[in-house]
Scaffold this motif. Structure first.
Motif, PDB file in Angstrom:
ATOM      1  N   ASN A  80      -5.888 -49.282  47.646  1.00 56.41           N
ATOM      2  CA  ASN A  80      -7.214 -49.251  48.244  1.00 56.41           C
ATOM      3  C   ASN A  80      -8.103 -48.288  47.575  1.00 56.41           C
ATOM      4  N   LEU A  81      -9.249 -48.177  47.989  1.00 61.30           N
ATOM      5  CA  LEU A  81     -10.407 -47.201  47.300  1.00 61.30           C
ATOM      6  C   LEU A  81      -9.875 -45.913  47.025  1.00 61.30           C
ATOM      7  N   MET A  82      -9.194 -45.181  48.071  1.00 57.32           N
ATOM      8  CA  MET A  82      -8.842 -43.841  48.106  1.00 57.32           C
ATOM      9  C   MET A  82      -7.412 -43.482  47.445  1.00 57.32           C
ATOM     10  N   SER A  83      -6.667 -44.601  47.411  1.00 60.54           N
ATOM     11  CA  SER A  83      -5.213 -44.412  46.862  1.00 60.54           C
ATOM     12  C   SER A  83      -4.394 -45.629  46.615  1.00 60.54           C
ATOM     13  N   SER A  84      -3.287 -45.453  46.186  1.00 51.72           N
ATOM     14  CA  SER A  84      -2.632 -46.467  45.934  1.00 51.72           C
ATOM     15  C   SER A  84      -0.884 -46.021  45.564  1.00 51.72           C
ATOM     16  N   GLY A  85      -0.127 -46.765  45.944  1.00 49.64           N
ATOM     17  CA  GLY A  85       1.356 -46.405  45.849  1.00 49.64           C
ATOM     18  C   GLY A  85       2.402 -47.105  46.896  1.00 49.64           C
ATOM     19  N   PHE A  86       3.525 -46.829  46.540  1.00 53.48           N
ATOM     20  CA  PHE A  86       4.599 -47.242  47.404  1.00 53.48           C
ATOM     21  C   PHE A  86       4.707 -46.543  48.849  1.00 53.48           C
ATOM     22  N   SER A  87       5.191 -47.142  49.604  1.00 57.21           N
ATOM     23  CA  SER A  87       5.482 -46.439  50.943  1.00 57.21           C
ATOM     24  C   SER A  87       6.667 -46.695  51.441  1.00 57.21           C
TER      25      SER A  87
END
Length: 105
Positions: A80-87
């Protein structure tokens, strides 16, 4: 019950491993953090004794000890605009630290 991989996570793993289908995303549980345990992720190839979970051509590799803590976990990926990554949605977690970087079972 193993590790579930969402379609978004599978697509990201495939993008990271490129033309190396033997590689996958290794998930590990290591000691550390304010709650006692934390996750570690790296690209790797399976070793003897590892559990390998596959979804849509993407591999997640977990060693025996880490699997005890990760059983039933869902791996997801979001941008998304604020962050990206695995969860990781881990049903074994009893509590997490305030920053969300470590957990306890």
């Amino acid at each position: 019950m193993g590790i579930s991989i969402t379609d978004q996570a599978a697509a990201r793993i495939r993008a990271l491993t490129g033309e190396q289908p033997e590689r996958g995303l290794r998930l590990k549980v290591v000691g550390g953090g304010c709650s006692g345990l934390s996750y570690k992720m790296e690209l790797d190839t399976p070793k003897e004794g590892d559990r390998v979970f596959e979804q849509a051509g993407a591999k997640v590799i977990v060693d025996r000890k880490s699997f005890l803590y990760l059983k039933g976990t869902v791996l997801d990926y979001a941008e998304n605009l604020m962050s990206s990554g695995f969860s990781l949605k881990n049903p074994n977690v009893k509590r997490t630290c305030g920053c969300g970087a470590s957990f306890a079972v």
